[in-house]
Design an enzyme around this catalytic site. Structure first.
Site, mmCIF file in Angstrom:
data_model
loop_
_atom_site.group_PDB
_atom_site.id
_atom_site.type_symbol
_atom_site.label_atom_id
_atom_site.label_comp_id
_atom_site.label_asym_id
_atom_site.label_seq_id
_atom_site.Cartn_x
_atom_site.Cartn_y
_atom_site.Cartn_z
ATOM 1 C CG ASP A 1 2.798 -2.680 8.868
ATOM 2 O OD1 ASP A 1 3.110 -3.828 8.504
ATOM 3 O OD2 ASP A 1 2.780 -1.707 8.098
ATOM 4 C CB THR B 1 -2.215 7.095 -2.867
ATOM 5 O OG1 THR B 1 -1.580 5.808 -2.996
ATOM 6 C CG2 THR B 1 -1.357 8.143 -3.544
ATOM 7 C CG ASP C 1 6.504 -2.865 9.666
ATOM 8 O OD1 ASP C 1 7.248 -3.261 8.747
ATOM 9 O OD2 ASP C 1 6.056 -1.708 9.727
ATOM 10 N NE ARG D 1 -2.553 0.463 3.535
ATOM 11 C CZ ARG D 1 -3.306 0.697 4.586
ATOM 12 N NH1 ARG D 1 -4.551 0.301 4.589
ATOM 13 N NH2 ARG D 1 -2.830 1.298 5.647
HETATM 14 C C1 PRP Z 1 -0.764 -4.741 4.452
HETATM 15 C C2 PRP Z 1 -1.530 -6.031 4.577
HETATM 16 C C3 PRP Z 1 -2.396 -6.031 3.348
HETATM 17 C C4 PRP Z 1 -2.689 -4.569 3.151
HETATM 18 C C5 PRP Z 1 -4.088 -4.316 3.611
HETATM 19 O O1 PRP Z 1 0.294 -4.863 3.581
HETATM 20 O O2 PRP Z 1 -0.724 -7.149 4.698
HETATM 21 O O3 PRP Z 1 -1.749 -6.575 2.202
HETATM 22 O O4 PRP Z 1 -1.758 -3.838 3.974
HETATM 23 O O5 PRP Z 1 -4.459 -3.022 3.340
HETATM 24 P P1 PRP Z 1 -5.568 -2.654 2.276
HETATM 25 O O6 PRP Z 1 -6.728 -3.579 2.495
HETATM 26 O O7 PRP Z 1 -5.895 -1.234 2.632
HETATM 27 O O8 PRP Z 1 -5.002 -2.770 0.910
HETATM 28 P P2 PRP Z 1 1.378 -3.691 3.391
HETATM 29 O O9 PRP Z 1 0.936 -2.735 2.323
HETATM 30 O O10 PRP Z 1 1.661 -3.074 4.722
HETATM 31 O O11 PRP Z 1 2.622 -4.447 2.829
HETATM 32 P P3 PRP Z 1 3.594 -5.493 3.578
HETATM 33 O O12 PRP Z 1 2.772 -6.729 3.845
HETATM 34 O O13 PRP Z 1 4.663 -5.721 2.589
HETATM 35 O O14 PRP Z 1 4.082 -4.868 4.838
HETATM 36 N N1 URA Z 2 -2.109 -3.101 6.903
HETATM 37 C C1 URA Z 2 -1.749 -3.584 8.112
HETATM 38 O O1 URA Z 2 -0.748 -4.298 8.225
HETATM 39 N N2 URA Z 2 -2.485 -3.244 9.173
HETATM 40 C C2 URA Z 2 -3.586 -2.473 9.093
HETATM 41 O O2 URA Z 2 -4.238 -2.214 10.122
HETATM 42 C C3 URA Z 2 -3.948 -1.989 7.820
HETATM 43 C C4 URA Z 2 -3.195 -2.319 6.748
#
Ligand code: PRP
Ligand code: URA
Length: 209
Positions: free
Chosen positions: A200, A108, A203, A104
């Site tokens: 997150d 944005t 993380d 994400r």
């Molecule tokens: C997180 C999570 C989802 C997304 C959810 O990933 O694991 O994939 O956010 O958010 P959304 O429904 O608003 O799209 P992130 O973008 O943090 O990436 P990562 O798993 O690489 O940390």
């Molecule tokens: N992605 C995450 O990892 N946590 C949230 O709460 C939303 C998006």
């Protein structure tokens, strides 16, 4: 309209409550996510069709039942979805694994795709998309879009925590996709994080913060 199923089993809820706590470290977080994924996989595969097979026991020949028909593929959304793979494969070791990389954009909040690799016969499989978090729904919708382009017609989502906003977003764009979750939380905050959520997920799994 798609079906939303909440797996509110006491063991799943208990483990999720530990994961939500900010002092739970990466090792415990990963282990609990894997355990919950195993329990959720058990429920999701409950409706797999069975067929008769003739087998020989040490005593005699008999007709028994085995899983038939469409096979499963799991598709973790990188990175956090990776934390659900091992648990799912423990229950369903013959599943093939595709990967979709989506993050994400922090400004944005829109999904940015950076990787996509699927098994060749993905269109013939039942596809379970794995991601702990369904927040705005952007990442999941992007993954479903790509899978549908390949001809996949039997797709569902397996999430740990979902926001009502994310469920609505998926249902609006992909009303044919069933959603399986361990919990539906209250809402999103101003940063599009799930409240109360667990922070997150990527993380916390990989210790990157
Ligand atoms: C997180 C999570 C989802 C997304 C959810 O990933 O694991 O994939 O956010 O958010 P959304 O429904 O608003 O799209 P992130 O973008 O943090 O990436 P990562 O798993 O690489 O940390
Ligand atoms: N992605 C995450 O990892 N946590 C949230 O709460 C939303 C998006």
């Amino acid at each position: 309209m798609s079906k939303v199923t909440v797996f509110d089993h006491p063991l799943i809820t208990h483990k999720l409550t530990i994961m939500r706590q900010k002092d739970t470290g990466s090792k415990d977080f990963r282990e609990l996510l894997s355990e919950i994924s195993m329990l959720m996989a058990y429920e999701i595969t409950r409706e797999l069709p069975l067929e008769d097979v003739d087998i020989e026991t040490p005593i005699c020949w008999t007709t028994e039942k085995m899983v038939s028909g469409k096979k499963i593929a799991i598709v973790p959304i990188l990175r956090a979805g990776l934390g659900m793979v091992e648990g799912f494969l423990t229950i369903c070791p013959v599943a093939k694994v595709g990967h979709v990389g989506v993050y994400r954009d922090p400004q944005t909040k829109k999904p940015v795709q950076y990787y996509f690799k699927m098994p060749q016969d993905i269109a013939e499989r039942k596809v379970v998309i794995l991601d702990p978090m369904l927040a705005t729904g952007g990442s999941s919708n992007a993954a479903v879009d790509e899978l549908k382009k390949l001809g996949c017609r039997d797709i569902c989502l397996m999430n740990l925590v979902a926001a009502p906003e994310g469920i609505k977003a998926v249902q609006e764009v992909h009303p044919d996709i069933d959603i399986y979750v361990a919990a539906i939380d209250k809402c999103l905050n101003e940063h599009a994080y799930i409240v109360p959520g667990l922070g997150d997920a990527g993380d916390r799994i990989f210790g990157t913060k």
